[in-house]
Scaffold this active site. Structure first.
Site, PDB file in Angstrom:
ATOM      1  N   ILE A  60       0.814  -1.215   0.000  1.00  0.00           N
ATOM      2  CA  ILE A  60       0.000   0.000   0.000  1.00  0.00           C
ATOM      3  C   ILE A  60       0.852   1.272   0.000  1.00  0.00           C
ATOM      4  CG2 ILE A  60      -1.889  -1.193   1.145  1.00  0.00           C
ATOM      5  CD1 ILE A  60      -1.188   0.417   3.700  1.00  0.00           C
ATOM      6  N   GLU A  61       2.164   1.099   0.188  1.00  0.00           N
ATOM      7  CA  GLU A  61       3.049   2.264   0.174  1.00  0.00           C
ATOM      8  C   GLU A  61       3.598   2.535  -1.229  1.00  0.00           C
ATOM      9  OE1 GLU A  61       3.913   4.566   2.172  1.00  0.00           O
ATOM     10  OE2 GLU A  61       3.220   3.931   4.136  1.00  0.00           O
ATOM     11  N   SER A  62       4.120   1.496  -1.858  1.00  0.00           N
ATOM     12  CA  SER A  62       4.849   1.691  -3.119  1.00  0.00           C
ATOM     13  C   SER A  62       4.561   0.634  -4.168  1.00  0.00           C
ATOM     14  CB  SER A  62       6.350   1.665  -2.824  1.00  0.00           C
ATOM     15  OG  SER A  62       6.713   0.368  -2.317  1.00  0.00           O
TER      16      SER A  62
END
Length: 338
Positions: A60-62
């Site tokens: 969900i970050e990158s």
């Protein structure tokens, strides 16, 4: 166990539907890419006694993209902003951005998450703080007199992005742990990251590394995503470089027999009266700090007219500094890593 730790509700269910339906193809690609890094990341978390499922946070970050960069200047798989990255020992300068290093950034993320858990006592709040910053979550707890994330989520004291961050993590992790149950079958996981390491005592261009390992420059860049330029940092005496697995012996042999002009090039600039690093930087279009680093000038450099400065130079591109190129003449042999 995941839902027992974090909870399950309509917000989580909504994100499960999003990832498994509307966002399905992109999420599938991210899961595939994760295969390259999960084993290494899980081991780093395991050693530090952290929940191994936290390795799915980059989904969900990158999306496990080492080169991901956000409008808030967060970078790398764990999306560190510069301040937090520096606090956890990641170097960011003209030559390197260690936020993009899959190993170093994961170690930093593990340490940061561990500190956040120690501060807040629950993983939901630790994750919320990872997204919003410790200060904002502490303030929200103080204003609501509650240390339950789901209670905070129903208030105006945390932003919408943070409200969605934790259920998004829970949903993404649930799918990653059991993709078949959500219709993700036959995932083509990328081959786990493998490489040899050598320690370089003098700078070397990535083109030369590729040549010495009989591979292409894109492979060298892929193994060393922290490198921002065409070479290893010239201001570091011992730099650990990743090369394709099985190529250490041939690389060291080629390096030992190489001529100096194969390794690293600089321009030589003659200092003029009235010159400052700032003026030279502007004229040659090279950051002042890069010039300072390369010439070991210290914090307050004093330039003497007639003296010569080494200027970083990519031999594959035309440089504004001069028309002649000269190599750095002295170098030391590379070291094998254990």
């Amino acid at each position: 166990a995941l839902y027992e730790t974090h909870g399950f509700n309509k917000a989580v269910e909504s994100h499960l539907n999003f990832y498994s339906k509307k966002y399905r193809e992109k999420f599938l690609n991210q899961l595939s890419r994760a295969g390259r890094y999960l084993g290494m990341m899980a081991e780093i978390f395991r050693v530090r006694n952290l929940p191994e499922e936290l390795v799915f946070l980059p989904l969900i970050e990158s999306g496990f993209n080492m080169h991901a960069y956000s409008p808030k200047k967060a970078a790398g798989p764990w999306q560190f902003i510069p301040g937090t990255a520096t606090r956890y020992g990641l170097e960011i300068n003209w030559w390197v951005d260690e936020r993009r290093d899959p190993v170093k950034s994961t170690i930093a993320a593990a340490e940061y998450l561990s500190d956040l858990y120690g501060m807040f006592g629950t993983w939901n709040l630790a994750l919320a703080a990872y997204n919003a910053g410790e200060g904002k979550i502490l303030k929200a707890i103080k204003r609501t007199n509650s240390n339950d994330f789901w209670t905070l989520r129903n208030t105006k004291h945390i932003k919408r992005e943070t409200k969605n961050y934790v259920p998004s993590y829970i949903a993404a992790t649930a799918i990653a742990l059991d993709p078949e149950s959500f219709g993700f079958e036959n995932i083509a996981y990328h081959t786990p990251l493998e490489y040899d390491e050598v320690v370089i005592d003098s700078p070397i261009t990535l083109a030369t590394v590729a040549k010495f390992t009989d591979t292409d420059i894109e492979k060298i860049k892929e193994l060393n995503p922290e490198l921002r330029r065409w070479c290893t940092p010239p201001n570091i005496s011992d730099y650990t470089l990743r090369i394709p697995v099985g190529t250490k012996d041939i690389f060291l042999s080629n390096l030992e027999n190489a001529s100096d002009d194969e390794l690293f090039y600089v321009k030589f600039y003659t200092v003029k009266k009235g010159d400052t690093i700032k003026k030279i930087s502007k004229r040659l279009r090279v950051p002042g700090q890069a010039i300072i680093d390369l010439n070991s000038l210290g914090k307050k450099p004093r330039l003497k007219a007639g003296s010569k400065l080494m200027i970083p130079f990519n031999p594959e591109k035309k440089s504004p500094a001069s028309n002649s190129k000269k190599p750095i003449l002295k170098r030391k042999p590379a070291k094998e890593t254990a």
